[in-house]
Scaffold this active site. Structure first.
Site, PDB file in Angstrom:
ATOM      1  N   ASP B 316      62.504  73.801  77.776  1.00 29.47           N
ATOM      2  CA  ASP B 316      61.948  75.146  77.665  1.00 29.47           C
ATOM      3  C   ASP B 316      60.581  75.146  78.313  1.00 29.47           C
ATOM      4  OD1 ASP B 316      63.819  76.746  76.448  1.00 29.47           O
ATOM      5  OD2 ASP B 316      63.448  75.826  74.496  1.00 29.47           O
ATOM      6  N   GLU B 357      44.891  84.440  74.981  1.00 30.45           N
ATOM      7  CA  GLU B 357      44.689  85.128  76.268  1.00 30.45           C
ATOM      8  C   GLU B 357      43.415  85.958  76.216  1.00 30.45           C
ATOM      9  OE1 GLU B 357      47.686  85.092  74.813  1.00 30.45           O
ATOM     10  OE2 GLU B 357      49.166  84.464  76.306  1.00 30.45           O
ATOM     11  N   SER B 387      50.589  96.461  70.150  1.00 34.07           N
ATOM     12  CA  SER B 387      51.812  96.727  69.383  1.00 34.07           C
ATOM     13  C   SER B 387      53.000  96.557  70.308  1.00 34.07           C
ATOM     14  CB  SER B 387      51.781  98.140  68.794  1.00 34.07           C
ATOM     15  OG  SER B 387      52.203  99.055  69.769  1.00 34.07           O
ATOM     16  N   ASP B 531      68.961  79.664  69.642  1.00 33.60           N
ATOM     17  CA  ASP B 531      69.210  78.423  70.370  1.00 33.60           C
ATOM     18  C   ASP B 531      70.419  77.673  69.813  1.00 33.60           C
ATOM     19  OD1 ASP B 531      67.131  78.561  72.167  1.00 33.60           O
ATOM     20  OD2 ASP B 531      65.698  77.662  70.780  1.00 33.60           O
TER      21      ASP B 531
END
Lengths: 580, 690
Positions: B316, B357, B387, B531
C-alpha cells in the site's frame, strides 16, 4: 597412457556429442508427432499399426493408465519369450535341434530381455535356436528399449506440460520409438556391421580346417572346427543401440563374428551411448530449454570420464605380479582382452558398457586389475545414471536431479522447484523409492548369496575377488545392466531366480514411481523463473548433481566395495612389494 | 520496534535448565517416533545398552564392555542433543507464552443487556462472556475479551500484546475499532461487542502459537522428512548387509572375526543424517520464533515457509511507501497574485488546521516569508473546519472568506462567488499531478490565489530495499488510490517495479488472482475490513494489529507493530529458515564421507588389515576411531544448535550467488570439517588413555 589413447578417447566423445545433438532433436520431433521426412515415409506404417491394433493416436491417458498398459505389455512380452524358449524344440529355425530351455533359465532370460537387462545365464549359440534369438530376444531388444524411452519421454512431458491430467499414450510412444528411432538406426548399423564382417545368415554353422591341427586328450588328431553362425548382425545392432547387451554368442562382442574389426568396435561403442546421449537433447527440446540438455549430458560425462581414465590408467599399469616374472607389461594388463582391441578400447568399452546399462563386453572384466574392475562396478552402482539405459538413464538422472534440487534448492531460500515445477512430499516419496529400491535389491541379494554357503561357493575365487563377483552380479541385475563380471557360475537355481527377481524389482519399481512423478508434475502449474529461482542450467548445477549422485547414490556401496575391489587392490599393491 | 523483555538469550541459564528437562522428557519413544532418523538412533542406543549389559553379565560380549558402554552413552547423547535443540527452540516461545498468560487474567466484566450506555448492567466473569455480548469498559479497566468498539472512543494500553508502551486510540466505526482482551483502557470509555468465545481469543491463539503446542509439520518439512527417512533406510540396509559380507569375508579368508554389532550400530548412526534429523524441528520453531521477535504472529509454520517463496509484494502506498502525511513544499501563485499574498492567505487558512498538511503549510509560510503565527481569536476570525461534504477548510476574517481545498471543491466555491478558475492555474494543477504531487487550491471569495504544492514523502531507505528485493527476484507493486499520473511519479521515486493506480478492493483482489494464475506467490498487508477478501486470497497476508477484526481473521499473519514495511523482514525470515534447513541437510549428508574413512578400516581391522591404508586420519586404534566418529557425530549437533536457532547468514543476493556461497560453506565445509575434528577427538581420547 599415451597421448594417442587420450586422443582416441577425446575423439570418441566428441563424435558422440556431435551425433547426439541432431538425433536428440529428431527424437523430440518424433514423440511430439511433428512432420518430417521420416513421417512422410513411415507415417502410413504407423497409421496402419494403429488401425490394426485399434489404437486412437490422439487418445491420451493418466499416468496410472499409462503404467498399467506398460506393465501389461511387458508381462505379455515376458510370457511370450518364456514360452518360446520352453518350446523351441517344436518351433522352426532350429537347425542344431536345441531342446527346450530349463524353466529357471527361461524365466531368467525372459525377465532379463523384457527388463532391458540382458543378463545371460546361458551360452547363446549352445542354448537358443535362431527362432528364439530372433522372435524372442531380438524383438524384446526393440520393445524393452522402446519402453524405456517411452517412460523418459513421459517424464519430460510431465515437466513440459502445465495443469494437465494426462501424460500421453503408451501405445503411441511405444510405436513411435520403435518405428522412427530404433528400426532405422538398427538397419543402418547392421548394414555397416555386415560390411565389417559380422555374420548375418540362417545357416547353422560352418566347418573350417584348422591352420594348426591339435591333438586332444584321447590322442586323436583334430583338424576341423565348427563355427556356429546365425543372424548375428541384426541382433548386435539393436543390442548396442537399445543398451541391451545380450550377445548372440557367449563371448559377446569379444567374438570375432560379433565384433571383427577396430572399426566395428568403434561403431558398436558409438551405438552404445548414442541414444542415451541423444535423449538429453530430446529432453532439452521438449522442456523448451536446450541448455538443460547440455547440463544433463555434462553431468553424465563428468561421472563417466574420470572412471574411464581410472580404468584405463590402472589397466595400463599392468599386473605387478607379472612384472617380477620379466613379462613385458607395456601393453597393459592383457589378460582377458582381445589383442585386436588392446587395452585402450577394452577399458573404454568396459566403462561405457557399464555406464550405460548395456552390459555387452569385448573383454572379460573379471580379469581386470582390482581398480580397473571397480570402475565398471561402481558405474553400475551409481544407479545407471551416467548415460544409463535407453530412457532409463535419463529418467534415473532426472530423479537424482529432483533430489539435488530439493536439498540444495532450499539453500537459496525458496521451497524447491525444478523447471518451474514445485517439488513436494509426493515427488520426494517417489524419487526416494527410485533411489532406494535398486540399492536395496543389490545389498540384500548380495547378503543372501554371501550367507548361503553353497551359493557363495559358486564364486570360484574365494576372498575379496569372489565377493566382487557376487556383488557385481547383483549390482548388474538390480540396475538392469546385464554385464557380467564373469567367473561367477550364475546358472544355478538360486542365482537365476534371485537375479531374475532383482531385475524385475530394479526395472518396474523404478518405472512406476517415475511415471507417478510425471503424472504429478504434469498436473502442476509452472512457476515463472526469477532471479530468486535456483538456476538449474549452469555448470554449478552440474557440480551439484554429480555431488548428489556420488553422495546419495554411491556412498551406500562404499563399505561393500571396501571388502571387494578396494581390499584386493591394497593386497595387490602389497604383493607387488609396493606401498599401498 | 521494541523487543519484549521476555526475549531470552542463549546464555539464559534458566532456559537451558528447562530445555535439559524437556529434552529428557522427549526421549519417550511415543514422542520420538515422529522423527524417523532420531528414532532409529534411539533404538540403536537401546540395542547397544543391551549389548553392554550382556557383555557385563557374560563377560564375553560383542566387544569389551567399556567400549560398548562408551558407544552406547554417546548414542544416547546424540538423541538427547537432538531433543535439546528442539527444547531450546521451544523454550524461547514458552517464556513469551508465560508473559502472555499473565495478561490473560480473569476480570470482572460489566455486561450490558443492550448496546447502550444506559442499558441495565450485570457483572460477570470474563470467562462467561460469549460472542455477541456487549460490555462497558471504563478508564483503568481491562478489556475482558476480543471485540469491536461499537460506541465511544478511548486510549488503550496494548503493551501486553505488542510490547509497545505508547497508548493507541480505539473508536467505533472505521478501521480502528478492534480491541483485544487483556489490554487496558487508559482514558474515556467504550462499549465493546465481544467477537470471540473464551479459549478462542487472539491471546489464546497467540499463546498456542508461541508455545508451539499446535505446531504441525510444514509441507516442505514433511517432504524433507521423507527424504531423510529414505536415506536412513538405505544406510540401515547398507550396515545390516555389511554383517553378511563380513561373515563371508571371514569365512573365505579364514582370518579375524566378523564386524561387531556395536561397530555396526555406530556406523549406522554416523551415516544416517542425524545432524539435520536432530535439528530440523528446532529450525522450524526458531523460524516462527524469529517472526515473533519481529513482533509478527504467524498462524502457521506454513505461512512462514510461504513467506520465503513469495515473489510479488503488494505494498500500500500510504503508510508503507510514503509517510501517511503530505507536506507543503511550494506556493505557486495564480497570475497577477504575488507569492507572498498567497502564502499569507494559505497561512491564515491553516492556522487552526491541526492536520499534518495544515501544519506543514504554516511551517512553509514561516520559512519562505517569515510569517509568524497569529492569534486568530484575537483577530476575531472564525475557523471553517474541513468537512467531507464541502471538502474545504478555511477561515472567515474581516469579511474575507479564505478557503483551501481540492481542485473541484475550490472551483465550486469560486463559482458560487461568481469567479472562475484561470487557465494558468489549471495548467499548474496538471503539472503537479504529473509529478506525483497533490495540488491544494487557495481561494479568497471568487478569486483563486494559487496552488499549494503538497508532496508525498517517500520513506527513507526504501529504494535500496526494493533493489534488494529485485536481486532476490521479488517484484514490488505499489497499490494506491491515486490517479495513474500521480501513482507513476511516486512509483518512480520509490523505486517499485510496478503500481496499481485508482485501486479498489475489487481491483486489488483481481490483481492478486492474476498474479497467482501465472504461478506467482503474492504477499500483501492490509488493515481495513475492505482489505479482507484480498488478504484471504493472498499467499502471505499480513494484517495490521491496529486493523479490524475482519482483516486479522482473513490474514495468516498479524503484525503487532502495525508497520506495513515489515513485509520485507517477513520475507527475509522465511527465506532464512528455508536456507538454514537446506544448508544443514547438505552439511549433514556431506559429513558421511569422513566417517567412512574413520570406521571402515576400524571395522574390518581383524579380517583385512590392509584396509588400514584408508585410515587417512591416522586414528590410533580401531576402537578410538569408531568412538571418535560417534562423538563427533553427537557433538556436531550441539555445535550447530546456535546456527539452527539463529539461522544461517543471510544477505539478499540472487539465487545463483546464494547457492554458490552456501554450497561452498556447507557442502565443501561439511565434507572437510569432520576430518580435523575427528582427528582431534582421537588425539584427546588417546591423551586420556582410552
Amino acid at each position: 597412457m599415451t597421448a594417442l589413447v587420450w586422443l582416441q578417447y577425446a575423439l570418441y566423445f566428441a563424435i558422440l556429442v556431435l551425433a547426439a545433438v541432431p538425433l536428440g532433436r529428431y527424437i523430440a520431433r518424433v514423440y511430439e508427432g511433428q512432420d518430417g521426412i521420416a513421417r512422410r515415409v513411415l507415417g502410413p506404417v504407423e497409421r496402419g499399426i494403429y488401425r490394426l491394433a485399434g489404437i486412437r493416436a490422439d487418445e491420451e491417458t493418466s499416468w496410472k493408465q499409462y503404467a498399467l498398459c506398460l506393465l501389461a505389455f511387458n508381462l505379455v512380452g515376458a510370457l511370450f519369450v518364456y514360452l518360446i524358449q520352453r518350446f523351441q524344440g517344436y518351433l522352426p529355425f532350429n537347425p542344431t535341434h536345441l531342446p527346450g530351455v530349463r524353466p529357471e533359465i527361461a524365466f531368467n532370460t525372459a525377465v532379463s530381455f523384457t527388463t532391458n537387462t540382458n543378463w545371460q545365464a546361458y551360452g547363446g549359440e549352445t542354448t537358443m535356436s535362431h527362432f528364439t534369438q530372433m522372435a524372442g530376444l531380438t524383438v524384446q531388444n526393440f520393445l524393452s528399449a522402446s519402453t524405456g524411452m517411452a517412460v523418459a519421454i513421459t517424464l519430460a512431458r510431465g515437466f513440459a506440460r502445465r495443469s494437465t491430467a494426462t501424460v500421453g499414450s503408451f501405445w503411441v510412444d511405444l510405436t513411435r520409438g520403435t518405428l522412427y528411432v530404433l528400426l532405422p538406426l538398427s538397419l543402418f548399423l547392421a548394414g555397416l556391421l555386415v560390411s565389417q564382417g559380422v555374420v548375418q545368415t540362417f545357416d547353422s554353422s560352418a566347418t573350417v580346417s584348422l591352420v594348426e591341427p591339435q591333438v586332444d586328450a584321447s590322442g586323436q588328431m583334430i583338424t576341423e572346427q565348427i563355427l556356429p553362425l546365425g543372424p548375428v548382425a541384426s541382433q548386435v545392432a539393436i543390442k548396442q543401440l537399445g543398451t541391451n547387451g545380450g550377445g548372440y554368442f557367449n563371448t559377446n562382442s569379444a567374438h570375432p563374428f560379433e565384433n571383427p574389426t577396430p572399426f566395428s568396435n568403434f561403431l558398436e561403442l558409438m551405438a552404445i551411448l548414442l541414444i542415451p546421449a541423444a535423449l538429453c537433447f530430446t529432453f532439452g527440446a521438449m522442456v523448451r530449454s536446450p541448455r538443460h540438455g547440455w547440463i544433463l549430458l555434462a553431468t553424465m560425462l563428468a561421472l563417466l570420464v574420470p572412471l574411464v581414465v581410472l580404468c584405463a590408467a590402472t589397466e595400463y599399469g599392468g599386473n605387478p605380479a607379472l612384472v617380477g616374472l620379466g613379462l613385458d607389461q607395456a601393453a597393459g594388463n592383457m589378460e582377458g582382452k582381445e589383442v585386436r582391441f588392446g587395452t585402450a578400447t577394452s577399458a573404454l568399452w568396459a566403462t561405457v558398457t557399464t555406464a550405460s546399462s548395456n552390459g555387452s563386453v569385448n573383454s572379460m572384466h573379471d580379469s581386470f586389475t582390482p581398480l580397473g574392475g571397480l570402475a565398471p562396478m561402481w558405474l553400475i552402482q551409481l544407479g545407471e545414471v551416467a548415460f544409463g539405459g535407453v530412457g532409463s538413464g535419463l529418467y534415473g538422472l532426472l530423479m537424482f536431479a529432483v533430489i539435488a534440487v530439493f536439498i540444495a534448492g532450499l539453500m537459496v531460500g525458496r521451497t524447491p522447484e525444478f523447471l518451474g515445477k514445485k517439488l513436494d512430499a509426493y515427488e520426494m516419496k517417489m524419487a526416494s523409492l527410485v533411489i532406494l529400491i535398486p540399492s536395496a535389491a543389490v545389498l540384500v541379494g548380495t547378503a543372501m548369496a554371501c550367507l548361503l554357503p553353497d551359493v557363495a561357493a559358486a564364486a570360484p575365487n574365494p576372498g575379496p575377488h569372489g565377493f566382487s563377483e557376487i556383488l557385481y552380479a547383483f549390482s548388474s541385475a538390480a540396475n538392469n545392466n546385464g554385464s557380467a563380471f564373469a567367473g561367477l557360475d550364475a546358472g544355478g537355481r538360486f542365482y537365476t531366480v534371485a537375479l531374475g527377481i532383482c531385475m524385475l524389482i530394479g526395472r518396474y519399481w523404478v518405472i512406476v514411481p517415475v511415471l507417478a512423478v510425471a503424472g504429478s508434475l504434469a498436473r502442476k502449474p509452472v512457476v515463472p523463473p526469477s532471479a530468486g529461482t535456483l538456476p538449474t542450467d549452469t555448470p554449478l548445477f552440474v557440480v551439484l548433481l554429480v555431488g548428489t549422485v556420488l553422495l546419495v547414490g554411491a556412498l551406500t556401496f562404499i563399505p561393500a566395495l571396501a571388502l571387494g575391489p578396494i581390499v584386493e587392490h591394497l593386497r595387490f599393491a602389497v604383493a607387488a612389494g609396493g606401498v599401498p | 520496534m521494541t523487543r519484549r523483555p521476555a526475549a531470552h538469550s542463549l546464555a539464559n541459564r534458566k532456559g537451558v535448565a528447562r530445555a535439559v528437562k524437556d529434552a529428557a522428557c522427549k526421549l519417550d519413544p511415543r514422542y520420538l517416533y515422529k522423527n524417523p532418523v532420531m528414532f532409529v538412533v534411539e533404538i540403536g542406543s537401546a540395542f547397544t545398552t543391551l549389548l553392554f549389559v550382556h557383555a557385563l553379565a557374560t563377560g564375553m560380549g560383542d566387544a569389551s564392555a567399556w567400549f560398548i558402554l562408551s558407544i552406547s552413552l554417546w548414542l544416547w547423547f546424540t538423541v538427547f542433543f537432538g531433543n535439546f535443540a528442539e527444547a531450546m527452540a521451544e523454550g524461547r516461545g514458552k517464556a513469551q507464552a508465560d508473559t502472555l498468560r499473565r495478561a490473560r487474567k480473569e476480570v470482572l466484566a460489566r455486561r450490558l443487556a443492550l448496546p447502550r450506555r444506559d442499558a441495565p448492567v450485570e457483572e460477570v466473569l470474563s470467562a462467561h462472556l460469549r460472542r455477541g455480548n456487549f460490555v462497558f469498559v471504563a478508564a483503568g479497566e481491562f478489556i475482558p475479551g476480543d471485540g469491536e468498539v461499537i460506541e465511544g472512543i478511548a486510549s488503550v494500553d496494548e503493551s501486553a500484546i505488542t510490547g509497545e508502551s505508547a497508548p493507541v486510540i480505539r473508536e467505533s466505526g472505521g478501521d480502528r475499532s478492534a480491541v483485544t482482551g487483556g489490554t487496558r483502557v487508559l482514558s474515556d470509555w467504550i462499549i465493546v461487542r465481544i467477537t470471540a468465545d473464551p479459549g478462542e481469543t487472539f491471546l489464546d491463539r497467540m499463546i498456542g502459537m508461541v508455545e508451539g503446542s499446535k505446531r504441525q509439520k510444514t509441507p516442505n518439512e514433511i517432504a524433507l522428512h521423507i527424504l531423510l527417512a529414505a536415506l536412513t533406510i538405505v544406510f540401515l540396509l547398507a550396515t545390516v548387509t555389511l554383517l553378511a559380507y563380513s561373515i563371508y569375508a571371514v569365512r573365505s579368508s579364514g582370518s579375524g572375526t566378523p564386524v561387531t554389532m556395536t561397530v555396526l550400530v555406530a556406523l549406522l548412526v554416523c551415516l544416517i543424517p542425524t545432524t539435520i534429523g536432530g535439528l530440523l524441528s528446532a529450525i522450524g520453531i526458531a523460524g516462527m520464533d524469529r517472526m515473533i521477535r519481529a513482533n509478527v504472529l504467524a498462524t502457521s509454520g506454513r505461512a512462514v515457509e510461504a513467506a520465503g517463496d513469495v515473489d510479488v509484494l503488494l505494498l500500500d502506498k500510504t503508510g508503507t511507501i510514503t509517510l501517511g502525511n503530505r507536506e507543503a513544499v511550494a506556493f505557486l501563485a495564480a497570475p497577477g497574485v504575488c507569492e507572498q499574498t498567497l502564502a499569507d492567505a494559505a497561512q491564515l487558512a491553516s492556522l487552526a488546521d491541526e492536520t499534518p498538511e495544515g501544519r506543514s503549510i504554516v511551517v512553509l509560510a514561516k520559512r519562505r516569508f517569515g510569517l509568524r503565527g497569529r492569534d486568530l481569536q484575537a483577530m476575531g476570525a472564525s475557523f471553517v473546519p474541513f468537512s467531507a461534504h464541502t471538502r474545504m477548510s478555511g477561515v472567515d476574517i474581516d469579511g474575507r472568506q479564505i478557503r483551501k481545498g481540492a481542485v473541484d471543491a475550490i472551483e465550486r466555491f469560486v463559482g458560487d462567488h461568481s469567479g472562475q478558475m484561470p487557465g494558468e492555474v489549471r495548467g499548474i494543477v496538471e503539472d503537479l499531478a504529473r509529478q506525483g504531487a497533490t495540488p491544494l487550491l487557495v481561494a479568497e471569495g471568487g478569486r483563486v490565489l494559487g496552488v499549494i504544492h503538497l508532496k508525498d514523502i517517500v520513506k527513507g531507505g526504501l529504494r535500496d530495499r526494493f533493489a534488494e528485493m529485485r536481486k532476490l527476484g521479488i517484484r514490488t507493486v505499489m497499490i494506491t488510490g491515486d490517479n495513474p499520473m500521480t501513482a507513476s511519479a511516486i512509483a518512480a521515486e520509490a523505486g517499485v517495479d510496478d503500481f496499481l493506480a485508482e485501486a479498489t478492493p475489487e481491483r486489488k483482489l483481481s490483481l492478486i488472482r492474476e498474479y497467482q494464475q501465472h504461478g506467482h506467490l503474492v504477499a500483501m498487508t492490509g488493515d481495513g475490513t475492505n482489505d479482507a477478501p484480498a488478504l484471504a486470497q493472498a499467499d502471505v497476508a499480513v494484517a495490521m494489529n491496529s486493523g479490524t477484526q475482519a482483516a486479522k481473521e482473513a490474514g495468516n499473519m498479524v503484525d503487532l507493530d502495525s508497520n506495513p514495511t515489515k513485509l520485507l523482514d517477513i520475507v527475509a525470515i522465511g527465506k532464512q529458515m528455508l536456507m538454514t534447513r537446506g544448508a544443514l541437510t547438505t552439511f549433514s549428508i556431506s559429513n558421511d564421507v569422513s566417517k567412512y574413512f574413520a570406521i571402515i578400516p576400524a571395522a574390518f581391522a581383524t579380517t583385512y588389515p590392509e584396509l588400514g591404508a584408508l585410515n587417512l586420519m591416522n586414528l590410533h586404534s580401531p576402537q578410538s576411531a569408531v568412538l571418535s566418529a560417534v562423538i563427533f557425530n553427537a557433538l556436531i549437533i550441539v555445535g550447530l544448535i546456535p546456527l539452527a536457532l539463529r539461522g544461517v547468514a543471510y544477505r539478499p543476493s540472487p539465487a545463483a550467488e546464494l547457492l554458490r556461497g552456501n554450497l561452498l560453506v556447507y557442502g565443501l565445509g561439511g565434507l572437510l570439517l569432520p576430518f580435523p575434528c575427528i582427528k582431534m577427538i582421537d588425539l584427546l581420547l588417546h591423551w586420556m588413555g582410552v
